[in-house]
Design an enzyme around this catalytic site. Sequence first.
Site, short mmCIF file in Angstrom:
data_model
loop_
_atom_site.label_atom_id
_atom_site.label_comp_id
_atom_site.label_asym_id
_atom_site.label_seq_id
_atom_site.Cartn_x
_atom_site.Cartn_y
_atom_site.Cartn_z
N PRO A 88 0.81 -1.22 0.00
CA PRO A 88 0.00 0.00 0.00
C PRO A 88 0.85 1.28 0.00
CG PRO A 88 -0.41 -1.33 1.98
CD PRO A 88 0.64 -2.03 1.21
N GLU A 115 2.45 -8.24 8.68
CA GLU A 115 2.62 -6.78 8.71
C GLU A 115 3.47 -6.28 7.54
OE1 GLU A 115 0.77 -5.12 11.06
OE2 GLU A 115 0.14 -7.19 11.36
N ARG A 153 -2.83 -8.25 -20.76
CA ARG A 153 -3.74 -7.91 -21.87
C ARG A 153 -3.20 -6.83 -22.77
NH1 ARG A 153 -6.78 -3.71 -21.15
NH2 ARG A 153 -8.61 -4.45 -22.26
N ASP A 168 -10.26 0.76 -25.10
CA ASP A 168 -10.77 0.61 -23.73
C ASP A 168 -10.71 1.91 -22.94
OD1 ASP A 168 -11.57 -1.96 -23.57
OD2 ASP A 168 -9.63 -2.73 -22.93
N1 4HQ Z 1 -1.15 -5.19 1.10
N2 4HQ Z 1 -1.79 -2.85 -2.97
C1 4HQ Z 1 -0.34 -5.80 3.36
C2 4HQ Z 1 -1.95 -4.29 0.37
C3 4HQ Z 1 -1.66 -3.92 -1.03
C4 4HQ Z 1 -2.33 -2.89 -1.75
C5 4HQ Z 1 -0.06 -5.95 0.53
C6 4HQ Z 1 -1.47 -5.39 2.49
C7 4HQ Z 1 1.01 -6.40 1.45
C8 4HQ Z 1 1.68 -7.09 3.66
N3 4HQ Z 1 -0.76 -4.41 -1.86
N4 4HQ Z 1 0.62 -6.64 2.77
N5 4HQ Z 1 -3.30 -2.10 -1.33
O1 4HQ Z 1 -2.89 -3.80 0.92
O2 4HQ Z 1 -0.84 -3.76 -3.01
#
Ligand code: 4HQ
Length: 262
Positions: A88, A115, A153, A168
């Site tokens: 994230p 985590e 794609r 698209d």
């Molecule tokens: N995570 N986009 C926590 C995500 C995420 C997202 C991935 C949560 C990795 C450890 N990954 N882990 N949003 O929420 O890619």
Amino acid sequence: MDFTVLTIFPEMFDLFWQHGIIVKAAAKGQLRAGVFNIRDFARDKHQVTDDRPYGGGSGMVMKPEPLAEAIRSARLQSPKSRTVLLSPQGRTLDQKQAQAFASSEGLILICGRYEGIDERINQSFIDEEISIGDYVLMGGELAAMVLMEAVARLIPGVLGNEDSAQTDSFAGNLLEHPHFTRPPVFEGEAVPEVLRSGNHKAIDQWRLEMSLIRTFLKRPDLLKAKRLSRQDIDILKKWCHDIENIIEAQSSSDTDSLSGSG
Ligand code: 4HQ
């Protein structure tokens, strides 16, 4: 394109590898896809991949050693691939980024759990951090699948219909026009007459107008970012005039309506 996924849940990808776009691209020789189980790279008896965080607190952290070993193996097999962490904290994936990945040699996709991963892996092994959106998942696996589908794609020659990836949504910073199929009348709602007219010039014009108005109403940010063509500008100006005419007709016929209840 060469996709290598590193995960402790490789079975999550079993159905995904059988998915239309991936199978098609692999059959055409335009894609190689594989998965490494990070657990296989843990050297201890119980093949542990997580440990408690230094400094305390809840949750577990992915240990660096098995991850580093897994990344090194993936790089030996795919030396030209970039190493991408799904997180994230990464830059949000968009169509432009997907295009850039599609013209790269390959991607090694790291899926974290718990985590997250030990920060030293982030510092020394990751080329790019990508997020699929501002929400929290349990792990990077679904994010990796989203990224791979968006990229696969776009590989030239993968989609049967060559221009559908281009027309698209987002390809030209415009949302798509509405689509209709049979029956001509469904629960009292008819298909727009122009689409059944056979007049292809009129149909193209109508579709462009619909794309522009939808983008203006639903995603004005996209319209702002778009380089407008002469035709786009003419359509937008026509609406401006139409709206002005409506307002003028009102104010000249009924001035009271502007000055409140009276
Ligand atoms: N995570 N986009 C926590 C995500 C995420 C997202 C991935 C949560 C990795 C450890 N990954 N882990 N949003 O929420 O890619």
